[in-house]
Write an enzyme that holds these catalytic residues in place. Structure first.
Site, PDB file in Angstrom:
ATOM      1  N   GLU A  16      -0.722 -42.216 -50.939  1.00 17.31           N
ATOM      2  CA  GLU A  16      -0.582 -42.798 -51.948  1.00 17.31           C
ATOM      3  C   GLU A  16      -1.363 -41.621 -53.011  1.00 17.31           C
ATOM      4  O   GLU A  16      -0.902 -40.593 -54.607  1.00 17.31           O
ATOM      5  CB  GLU A  16      -1.354 -44.423 -52.247  1.00 17.31           C
ATOM      6  CG  GLU A  16      -1.362 -44.514 -53.936  1.00 17.31           C
ATOM      7  CD  GLU A  16      -2.205 -46.403 -53.635  1.00 17.31           C
ATOM      8  OE1 GLU A  16      -1.385 -47.018 -53.167  1.00 17.31           O
ATOM      9  OE2 GLU A  16      -2.996 -46.622 -54.753  1.00 17.31           O
ATOM     10  N   ASP A 117      -1.833 -47.635 -49.788  1.00 17.83           N
ATOM     11  CA  ASP A 117      -2.088 -48.151 -49.502  1.00 17.83           C
ATOM     12  C   ASP A 117      -1.553 -49.799 -49.224  1.00 17.83           C
ATOM     13  O   ASP A 117      -0.263 -50.437 -50.029  1.00 17.83           O
ATOM     14  CB  ASP A 117      -2.577 -48.414 -51.151  1.00 17.83           C
ATOM     15  CG  ASP A 117      -4.076 -47.869 -50.667  1.00 17.83           C
ATOM     16  OD1 ASP A 117      -3.827 -46.788 -49.870  1.00 17.83           O
ATOM     17  OD2 ASP A 117      -4.805 -47.677 -52.030  1.00 17.83           O
ATOM     18  N   TYR A 327     -10.435 -49.763 -46.817  1.00 17.33           N
ATOM     19  CA  TYR A 327      -9.649 -50.411 -47.375  1.00 17.33           C
ATOM     20  C   TYR A 327     -10.811 -51.673 -48.485  1.00 17.33           C
ATOM     21  O   TYR A 327     -10.609 -52.460 -48.691  1.00 17.33           O
ATOM     22  CB  TYR A 327      -8.590 -50.764 -47.972  1.00 17.33           C
ATOM     23  CG  TYR A 327      -7.398 -50.327 -48.776  1.00 17.33           C
ATOM     24  CD1 TYR A 327      -7.214 -49.343 -49.303  1.00 17.33           C
ATOM     25  CD2 TYR A 327      -7.467 -52.053 -49.433  1.00 17.33           C
ATOM     26  CE1 TYR A 327      -6.378 -49.318 -50.369  1.00 17.33           C
ATOM     27  CE2 TYR A 327      -6.195 -51.867 -50.812  1.00 17.33           C
ATOM     28  CZ  TYR A 327      -5.710 -50.708 -50.947  1.00 17.33           C
ATOM     29  OH  TYR A 327      -4.825 -50.531 -52.052  1.00 17.33           O
TER      30      TYR A 327
END
Lengths: 698, 75
Positions: A16, A117, A327
């Site tokens: 990303e 992600d 994350y």
């Protein structure tokens, strides 16, 4: 991985962001990778499991939704499409170059791996890159899913990369963008154009399906505050004397609605003897809090560091990209055993300050507490156990430490608190003396300075002790009005009401502030915000309704799970938006007049922002009756707030709807010449003192 | 017609917010009288204006009503 070097071409990995691509290359290659820049775009080459890999990245969304017209005066727009973001946002070359580089790399690639992600946004970004930049290879591309950028997890994720089972997550992500665009572009263009048609020039006014209800929360609260009239009540407070000690006590009934009733009790008890009728002690176990999800982290970071939610999100993302935490965009409050508790804890023990709590945790069973919220894609936020390689900034360290401490706390035993309450009887009336004591620190010891462990010393009293009322008084208390939202409580309200997502909420709050609808840490709705809601209530109330946006969120979830087709949701959106436009369009003329008037500060006077001195009033531009000069004064002037400041007497003033970052006082735009300049109204602002020192030094 | 206290459109004498604030101040007076047993309007308005908790629109109405009473006393 079989078939080493037999596949034609290399494997192209798309992440990303560039930092994520570098980290992937570093982890999979064990640090043996080369970096080159093609047209300014970073490309990493390495070998993994005896195969050739090339990693590159998008830079967030490189495709955006727009209309084919490119003219902000055109609406309604119902035929929006995906375009490369440089065309939409007029960013020029970098994105076009990135898309071209990815396209060229894809031509030589035997296979593609989407390593964006692991959530709806990442899915959307990856899907768009595979479809538009890589020549429609979204179906054949593999997907690597991971929650941390640690070596072990990345290696496992890439060895197990699989073709997409279903594309509903990407469909839901793309549908969300289309729905929000359809709402936003149409209503916002209508509002902005209604002001243009009044001849007041262009001003970006926006409203959307989440922004509308969010603004409505602020305005509803502002109205409650503006209309509030306090009503008094009374409290009876006594001080007892026993063996030379003075012990404050509260009456058993906390509030009296009439003064007479409270005074009667004070008269009945004044200087009378009493006795302790009972002493009760109870202990309460306070369970540890679960590890953070993103909403919890944003709220806690605001509580302890006053970090705005958007900033916390940015910092958490940086920590993730440096492989220090997992994350962060997760809704989960659970830490599954698969993350490897012991390895993480041993890693943390090597970082200064954590070895003692980690040692204590490792001596017991490793079972972290679970919260009620879950997330199919990611666990709760946890530290990876990696040591920060280079220095963290102070705010990065703060958020990192908070995440680590909360992770440790989740493994801690319950804290034990003791509550003591002694009942004292005087002339048939009951008083209470209470105290709180921490018996066992438990998890609060691991959470450290972030724990709220307030102790109240309790008087040592025993049953049948005699005491004398040495003084007793009646205290008048004026009821307090509703409190304004701050960024943290507003975020909580949005979450409770089910509007927006964990990823978008903080950004929506920022937009409401940037548009000038509200300002300040303790958020005050501006005149423009008040008026916009008033107009919407009258002409198109659905835009402010939480019900409508909540229904859309539920429909998006159905698209994600495959229960509903995205086209059906988009059709419904177009129908609803068209109806709202029709209603607003019929009131277009009056709408423009009212909004122009509010923008120019002609509607209510000129509120500048919340008063940083009394924290309760609003600072406004006031004209002195005596001299005719304008100055800044607080609406609580009559109640004793002396906050005031002089203003330039020439030029046009406009509220900047921003608080000064040095002192928190509001800023204004002053237009005397061609370009307006921004000014903090506080005469004592530290930034002005700095400038004065500089001048003196020169 | 404009509101007597701000530049907004009036419903009758006041705009929507000042009108609502007038009702809130009047209802508030009844509550204060019940709480104190007895209280004259002048003292009530004085206290409401002095409180930092009183909302902006209610405070403006209270000031207006106080001014009206002073004018009547003067004449």
């Amino acid at each position: 991985m079989d078939g080493a070097r037999t596949r034609s071409g290399y494997t192209l990995v798309i992440c990303e962001k560039p930092d994520a691509a570098r980290r992937v290359a570093e982890a999979l290659s064990g640090g043996r990778f080369t970096t080159s820049f093609l047209d300014g775009v970073a490309v990493f080459r390495f070998e993994f499991d005896d195969e050739d890999y090339v990693a590159s990245s998008a830079s967030g969304h490189i495709y955006s939704i727009s209309d084919p017209f490119g003219d902000r005066s055109v609406y309604p727009i119902f035929d929006a499409q995906w375009y490369s973001s440089d065309l939409v946002e007029e960013k020029g070359g970098p994105i076009a170059r990135r898309i071209a580089v990815i396209g060229n790399l894809a031509k030589g690639a035997g296979r593609l791996i989407n390593a964006c992600d692991n959530d709806a946004e990442g899915e959307t970004i990856g899907f768009n890159v595979m479809r538009y930049a890589c020549g429609g290879r979204e179906e054949s591309a593999l997907r690597a899913r991971f929650s941390t950028l640690t070596r072990d997890e990345l290696v496992e994720a890439f060895r197990n990369a699989e073709p997409q089972q279903k594309d509903t997550l990407a469909r839901a992500g793309r549908a969300r963008h289309l729905v929000d665009f359809t709402w936003g572009v149409n209503l916002s263009r209508l509002l902005s154009q209604s002001v243009v048609s009044e001849g007041d020039g262009y001003r970006t006014l926006t409203i959307g399906r989440v922004q509308g209800p969010t603004l409505n929360f602020l305005v509803s609260r502002e109205r409650e505050i503006g209309l509030f009239v306090p009503v008094p009540h009374w409290r009876v407070e006594a001080v007892f004397e026993v063996q030379g000690r003075r012990i404050p006590a509260k009456y058993s009934k906390e509030r009296f609605e009439t003064k007479r009733e409270a005074e009667q009790i004070a008269r009945d008890c004044d200087h009378r003897e009493g006795s302790v009728t009972s002493v009760r002690t109870s202990t309460v176990n306070v369970p540890p809090p679960p590890a953070f999800n993103i909403g919890d982290l944003q709220r806690e970071a605001y509580r302890v560091f006053r970090l705005p939610p958007n900033r916390t999100m940015q910092i958490a993302e940086r920590l993730y990209l440096r492989a220090l935490i997992s994350y962060p965009r997760t809704g989960s409050q659970e830490l599954p055993p698969s993350i490897g508790y012991a390895v993480i804890l041993r890693g943390l023990s090597r970082i200064v300050g954590y070895s003692t709590p980690v040692g204590a945790i490792l001596r017991g069973p490793l079972t972290p507490v679970k919260g009620t919220k879950t997330d199919a894609a990611h666990p709760a936020i946890f530290p990876t156990g990696e040591t920060p390689g280079r220095r963290l900034s102070s705010s990065e360290y703060s958020v990192f430490d908070l995440v680590v401490r909360r992770f440790l706390a989740a493994f801690g035993p319950p804290a034990k608190k003791e509550f003591t309450s002694a009942e004292i009887s005087v002339a048939g009336h009951k008083f209470f003396v209470g105290g709180t004591k921490m018996l066992k620190l438990g998890w609060t010891g691991y959470y450290g300075k972030y724990s709220q462990t307030k102790e109240v010393e309790s008087a040592t009293l025993a049953e049948d002790d005699s005491l004398r009322v040495s003084s007793i008084g009646v205290k008048e208390i004026l009821g307090t009005g509703p409190r304004r939202y701050n960024q943290s409580t507003l975020l909580e309200k949005m979450e409770r009401e089910g509007i927006g997502t964990k990823v978008t909420r903080a950004g929506i709050i920022n937009t409401v502030i940037d548009r000038g609808y509200a300002s300040g840490d303790s958020i005050v709705a501006s005149d423009l915000g008040l008026l916009l809601v008033e107009v919407m209530e009258r002409e198109a109330p659905a835009i402010l309704s939480t019900g409508l946006t909540r229904t859309t969120e539920r429909d998006l979830e159905k698209v994600e799970s495959g229960e509903q087709k995205d086209k059906e949701l988009l059709r419904n959106t177009v129908r609803t938006v068209a109806l709202q436009l029709e209603q607003l369009h019929s009131a277009d003329e009056s709408l423009g007049k009212e909004l122009s008037s509010a923008i120019a500060g002609r509607t209510f006077g000129s509120a500048l922002g919340p008063c940083p001195v009394c924290k309760n009033g609003v600072l406004k531009v006031v004209k002195s009756k005596k001299t005719g000069k304008r100055f800044v004064g607080c609406t609580n002037y009559g109640s004793g707030c002396k906050a005031s400041a002089p203003l330039p007497q020439r030029g046009v003033l406009r509220a900047a709807n921003k608080a000064c970052r040095h002192c928190g006082w509001p800023e204004v735009y002053v237009a005397t010449g061609r370009r307006p300049w921004r000014l903090c109204v506080n005469r004592e602002c530290p930034s002005k003192r700095e400038k004065a020192h500089e001048v003196q030094a020169v | 017609m404009k509101c007597r206290l701000c530049k907004r459109e009036a419903i009758s004498e006041f705009c929507r917010f000042h009108q609502e604030a007038k009702v809130a101040v009047e209802v508030g007076y009844e509550k204060w009288v019940r709480a104190y047993g007895t209280l004259d309007m002048k003292s009530y308005l004085h206290r409401v204006i002095a409180s930092s908790e009183t909302g902006q629109w209610s405070k403006e109405i209270a000031r207006y009503l106080e001014g009206m009473r002073d004018d009547k006393t003067d004449s």
